[in-house]
Design a protein around this motif. Structure first.
Motif, PDB file in Angstrom:
ATOM      1  N   MET A 549      45.911  34.013  16.483  1.00 35.45           N
ATOM      2  CA  MET A 549      44.498  34.748  16.750  1.00 35.45           C
ATOM      3  C   MET A 549      43.573  34.016  15.824  1.00 35.45           C
ATOM      4  SD  MET A 549      44.859  38.681  17.457  1.00 35.45           S
ATOM      5  CE  MET A 549      43.152  38.975  17.826  1.00 35.45           C
ATOM      6  N   PRO A 550      43.256  32.986  15.939  1.00 35.68           N
ATOM      7  CA  PRO A 550      42.101  31.995  14.899  1.00 35.68           C
ATOM      8  C   PRO A 550      40.703  32.614  15.273  1.00 35.68           C
ATOM      9  CG  PRO A 550      42.694  30.762  16.826  1.00 35.68           C
ATOM     10  CD  PRO A 550      43.652  31.876  16.977  1.00 35.68           C
ATOM     11  N   ILE A 551      39.734  32.425  14.208  1.00 37.05           N
ATOM     12  CA  ILE A 551      38.298  32.947  14.530  1.00 37.05           C
ATOM     13  C   ILE A 551      37.748  31.592  15.277  1.00 37.05           C
ATOM     14  CG2 ILE A 551      36.301  33.441  13.202  1.00 37.05           C
ATOM     15  CD1 ILE A 551      37.664  34.594  10.995  1.00 37.05           C
ATOM     16  N   LEU A 552      37.230  31.857  16.147  1.00 36.57           N
ATOM     17  CA  LEU A 552      36.840  30.599  16.884  1.00 36.57           C
ATOM     18  C   LEU A 552      35.346  30.562  17.089  1.00 36.57           C
ATOM     19  CD1 LEU A 552      39.099  30.863  20.221  1.00 36.57           C
ATOM     20  CD2 LEU A 552      39.543  29.344  18.419  1.00 36.57           C
ATOM     21  N   LYS A 553      34.674  29.508  16.818  1.00 35.34           N
ATOM     22  CA  LYS A 553      33.513  29.204  16.844  1.00 35.34           C
ATOM     23  C   LYS A 553      33.286  28.760  18.443  1.00 35.34           C
ATOM     24  CE  LYS A 553      31.605  27.933  12.461  1.00 35.34           C
ATOM     25  NZ  LYS A 553      30.784  26.893  11.452  1.00 35.34           N
ATOM     26  N   MET A 554      32.557  29.143  19.211  1.00 33.94           N
ATOM     27  CA  MET A 554      32.450  29.224  20.620  1.00 33.94           C
ATOM     28  C   MET A 554      30.896  28.500  20.702  1.00 33.94           C
ATOM     29  SD  MET A 554      35.286  30.427  21.872  1.00 33.94           S
ATOM     30  CE  MET A 554      35.184  30.249  23.584  1.00 33.94           C
ATOM     31  N   ARG A 555      31.148  27.465  21.843  1.00 30.12           N
ATOM     32  CA  ARG A 555      29.825  26.872  22.149  1.00 30.12           C
ATOM     33  C   ARG A 555      29.574  26.741  23.734  1.00 30.12           C
ATOM     34  NH1 ARG A 555      32.435  24.424  17.873  1.00 30.12           N
ATOM     35  NH2 ARG A 555      31.209  24.049  16.009  1.00 30.12           N
ATOM     36  N   SER A 556      28.513  26.908  23.946  1.00 31.41           N
ATOM     37  CA  SER A 556      28.193  27.009  25.480  1.00 31.41           C
ATOM     38  C   SER A 556      28.159  25.464  26.058  1.00 31.41           C
ATOM     39  CB  SER A 556      26.890  27.618  25.781  1.00 31.41           C
ATOM     40  OG  SER A 556      25.972  26.812  25.258  1.00 31.41           O
ATOM     41  N   HIS A 557      28.142  25.265  27.451  1.00 26.78           N
ATOM     42  CA  HIS A 557      27.841  24.048  27.995  1.00 26.78           C
ATOM     43  C   HIS A 557      26.592  23.801  27.841  1.00 26.78           C
ATOM     44  CE1 HIS A 557      27.181  21.442  31.239  1.00 26.78           C
ATOM     45  NE2 HIS A 557      28.124  21.295  31.591  1.00 26.78           N
ATOM     46  N   THR A 558      26.314  22.599  27.332  1.00 26.54           N
ATOM     47  CA  THR A 558      24.913  22.020  26.826  1.00 26.54           C
ATOM     48  C   THR A 558      23.900  21.913  27.863  1.00 26.54           C
ATOM     49  OG1 THR A 558      25.478  19.733  27.563  1.00 26.54           O
ATOM     50  CG2 THR A 558      26.055  20.189  25.385  1.00 26.54           C
ATOM     51  N   ALA A 559      24.257  22.405  29.251  1.00 28.04           N
ATOM     52  CA  ALA A 559      23.241  22.494  30.279  1.00 28.04           C
ATOM     53  C   ALA A 559      22.283  24.163  30.067  1.00 28.04           C
ATOM     54  CB  ALA A 559      23.628  22.473  31.617  1.00 28.04           C
ATOM     55  N   VAL A 560      22.949  24.849  29.040  1.00 25.47           N
ATOM     56  CA  VAL A 560      22.445  26.166  28.918  1.00 25.47           C
ATOM     57  C   VAL A 560      21.596  26.151  27.737  1.00 25.47           C
ATOM     58  CG1 VAL A 560      23.069  28.634  28.352  1.00 25.47           C
ATOM     59  CG2 VAL A 560      24.709  27.207  29.492  1.00 25.47           C
TER      60      VAL A 560
END
Length: 669
Positions: A549-560
């Motif tokens: 269960m790592p802490i994740l830095k989530m990023r969106s698709h660059t089209a958003v």
């Protein structure tokens, strides 16, 4: 005759695809450190509170009128119809939630309350089977004349769902007979035969409800009627306009541009040709749920493929990271690919619940981890965020960014509330939350001929029959805390079958032991996101799973455009957010350095036991003096200073008073 009808339904495709089935709630008992509290709240607080609200006995809540309408329709009170045109659906959903609770464990007092409602509904039914208080009291000559706006079949569908759930719980036929007579009334009015109405409701719901009625009664005509409504949608683009002309241009809500927009009601194309999620978000996922139900019952592969297309468009281009859907307040609807604003979002609680319904049906059609991943995302984030921790207030709209001042002063933010509300004039969301949480046990497993699929890791026990043996699986889970799950199997005889365990998409590595012996997980044992373990199982076999269960830095698709250059934090199934209660106002000033540290904080404030917060190394821009110019060329004074930011799970926001909230935060390099 029935076989011929069945071939017509299936298009001759047959049922050669292996499917799974859902287990009855009576076979699943939940005992979980996270979810048991929500189930308890529904039973002890939410359902009793909603009964009081439906009876207009909660002074601080908006009046419901729902039970009063039934009393007026049955001659027990005098008065006029009150509330929305679809007000009858609220007590129907309440009855459905009660049915699920009673399937899990008996409750004589709750059953007695439900019987009161059943008697009212039965007394309000017309001799021909019709039940709808709005049209009974307000427009007695208006039946089936305004399907675009008035939700007649939607209301009927909820009554049918409530009847099926209550019959399954109690075996009492009174309400089921009401539902069958209502469905027969609808069958008499709609169809392809001469003199029948070839139409469809503006708000889908009847389609999935009729499948449930078919499943409990075995009456093929209900499945056929469901498919009729599905196939009607999009085949006559002039239907709403023709009906509008017949009633002399009279409208109910006065929003012709919305109600008669075919895409708004998913009637712009035949359902097998729809490839993008259009229109009202709740309607779309209810439609997709009905499509998947019919596809499962008939083996219609073309319909299954249409479900796959809609699913893909939703989750890859039109869904928020919290499992919310519906990008704009206008029409409570989808807009276009990658349009996902955070502060003006609609993200109705009911829409995420509908997405959970759709995901479960897709898991029945084809067990694939992506469906369960989305189901989990919506459940742990938007669905439980929709209700306060005391079970007495609710969110209709679920934003990902909130400034209370904007909510009160900006018209484009007026639909967003910074605190949960006690009740709503249009109160579809609270009873929807109740019925989903009350039926949560139905979402944990599905069963194939020789495979048990575990979709959700929720503590409790399931009893089932598989491969000729009686098997009990006890699940002990701290999944939401540290990713650990233990499964203990008991069988009446040694038996060979496959246990398929979902590997959540957020987990980096998985460790597995069986009876204390570590196993190497081979790629060939993983299929569609599930670890398949086939062996001869014996009583006492114990599996220990640990999901990293790592802490994740989530990023969106660059089209958003709304989130490009920003990150959201996630750990396990939880998406996190900044809240003013921990970080002060002006949350837009925070940023997270790309290489900044992230750490777990346990025991923060009022968070549920075992649920952690996250401490992040951050930077913050200091607030300017009011004497500074609004715009200037010099920016040296805007240097970001080191700071600390506290993130809490999104589901918990707004439980500590009114304040700002942000899910997405700028990332600096």
């Amino acid at each position: 005759m029935e076989q011929m009808q069945f071939q017509k339904l299936t298009g001759g495709l047959g049922l050669d695809r292996e499917q799974t089935r859902t287990l009855p709630l009576s076979q699943v008992k939940i005992e979980d450190s996270f979810w048991s509290e929500y189930v308890r709240l529904v039973r002890e607080v939410v359902v009793p509170y909603q009964w009081e609200a439906l009876n207009d006995r909660v002074p601080e809540a908006a009046p419901s009128y729902a039970i009063r309408n039934f009393r007026i329709a049955t001659g027990q009170e005098q008065g006029e119809f009150g509330g929305m045109v679809f007000q009858d659906s609220d007590p129907a959903k309440w009855l459905e939630a009660v049915g699920y609770l009673l399937q899990s464990s008996p409750d004589p007092e709750l059953e007695a309350l439900a019987d009161e409602l059943v008697d009212l509904i039965a007394a309000a039914q017309h001799p021909d089977g019709y039940v709808n208080n709005y049209f009974t009291l307000k427009e007695p000559d208006g039946r089936w004349t305004n399907l675009a706006e008035c939700h007649e079949l939607y209301v009927a569908g909820h009554l049918i769902e409530g009847a099926v759930a209550y019959f399954r719980a109690t075996g009492k036929r009174k309400i089921l007979d009401v539902a069958c007579r209502l469905a027969d009334c609808i069958d008499t009015a709609f169809g392809e035969a001469e003199g029948k109405l070839e139409g469809f409701d503006g708000h889908e719901e009847i389609e999935l409800a009729l499948v449930k009625l078919y499943q409990v009664t075995g009456e093929l005509k209900y499945l056929e009627l469901s498919q009729f409504f599905l196939d009607q949608r999009g085949t006559n683009p002039n239907f709403y306009a023709e009906e509008l002309e017949k009633r002399g241009g009279r409208v109910h809500f006065g929003h012709l541009d919305i109600a008669h927009d075919l895409a708004y009601s998913q009637a712009h194309l035949p359902i097998r040709e729809q490839a993008t999620a259009e229109g009202h978000a709740v309607r779309l996922v209810y439609l997709a749920t009905g499509m998947a139900d019919v596809a499962a019952e008939t083996g219609d592969e073309n319909l299954t493929e249409a479900c796959r297309k809609l699913w893909s468009n939703i989750v890859t281009k039109r869904m928020y990271i919290t499992g919310a859907i519906g990008s704009q307040e206008y029409g409570e609807s989808f807009t276009f690919d990658y349009d996902l604003p955070n502060d003006t979002v609609y993200a109705e609680t009911c829409a995420s619940i509908g997405l959970v319904f759709f995901a479960r049906r897709m898991l029945r059609l084809e067990p694939r981890g992506e469906y369960a991943d989305v189901m989990e995302r919506a459940l742990y984030n938007t669905v439980v965020a929709g209700m306060s921790r005391d079970g007495k207030s609710f969110f209709y709209v679920n934003p990902l960014e909130v400034r209370p001042g904007a909510c009160s002063k900006s018209r484009i933010h007026a639909h967003v509330k910074p605190v949960r509300q006690g009740w709503f004039g249009c109160a579809c969301c609270p009873p929807n939350i109740a019925r989903l949480l009350a039926s949560l046990g139905e979402y944990m497993y599905t069963i194939g001929p020789e495979t048990i699929y575990t979709h959700l890791y929720i503590g409790g026990t399931v009893d089932l029959d598989i491969a000729g043996a009686k098997v009990s699986v006890e699940q002990m889970s701290t999944y939401h805390t540290d990713g650990q799950v233990t499964l203990l199997l008991n069988t009446d005889l040694d038996v060979s079958f496959t246990l398929a365990l979902r590997i959540p998409s957020w987990s980096g590595t998985v460790a597995l032991t069986i009876n204390g012996v570590a196993l190497t997980i081979r790629p060939e044992n993983i299929k569609d996101g599930y670890l398949h373990l086939k062996r001869v199982w014996q009583t006492g076999d114990t599996l220990d799973l640990r999901f990293d269960m790592p802490i994740l830095k989530m990023r969106s698709h660059t089209a958003v455009p709304h989130t490009v250059g920003k990150v959201a934090l996630q750990r396990g199934p939880f998406v996190y957010c900044l809240e003013e209660a921990d970080n002060g106002p002006a949350l837009h000033r925070f940023s997270l350095p790309k290489e900044g540290t992230l750490s777990i904080v346990e025991g923060l404030g009022d968070l549920p036991e075992g649920v952690c917060a996250i401490r992040a190394e951050a930077q913050i821009i200091q607030l300017e003096s009011e004497n500074e110019p609004l715009y200037q060329s010099e920016a040296a004074h805007l240097e970001e200073q080191s700071a600390e930011a506290i993130f809490i799970p999104y589901f918990f926001w707004a439980n500590r008073g009114q304040g700002e909230m942000n899910v997405w935060v700028r990332e600096t390099f």
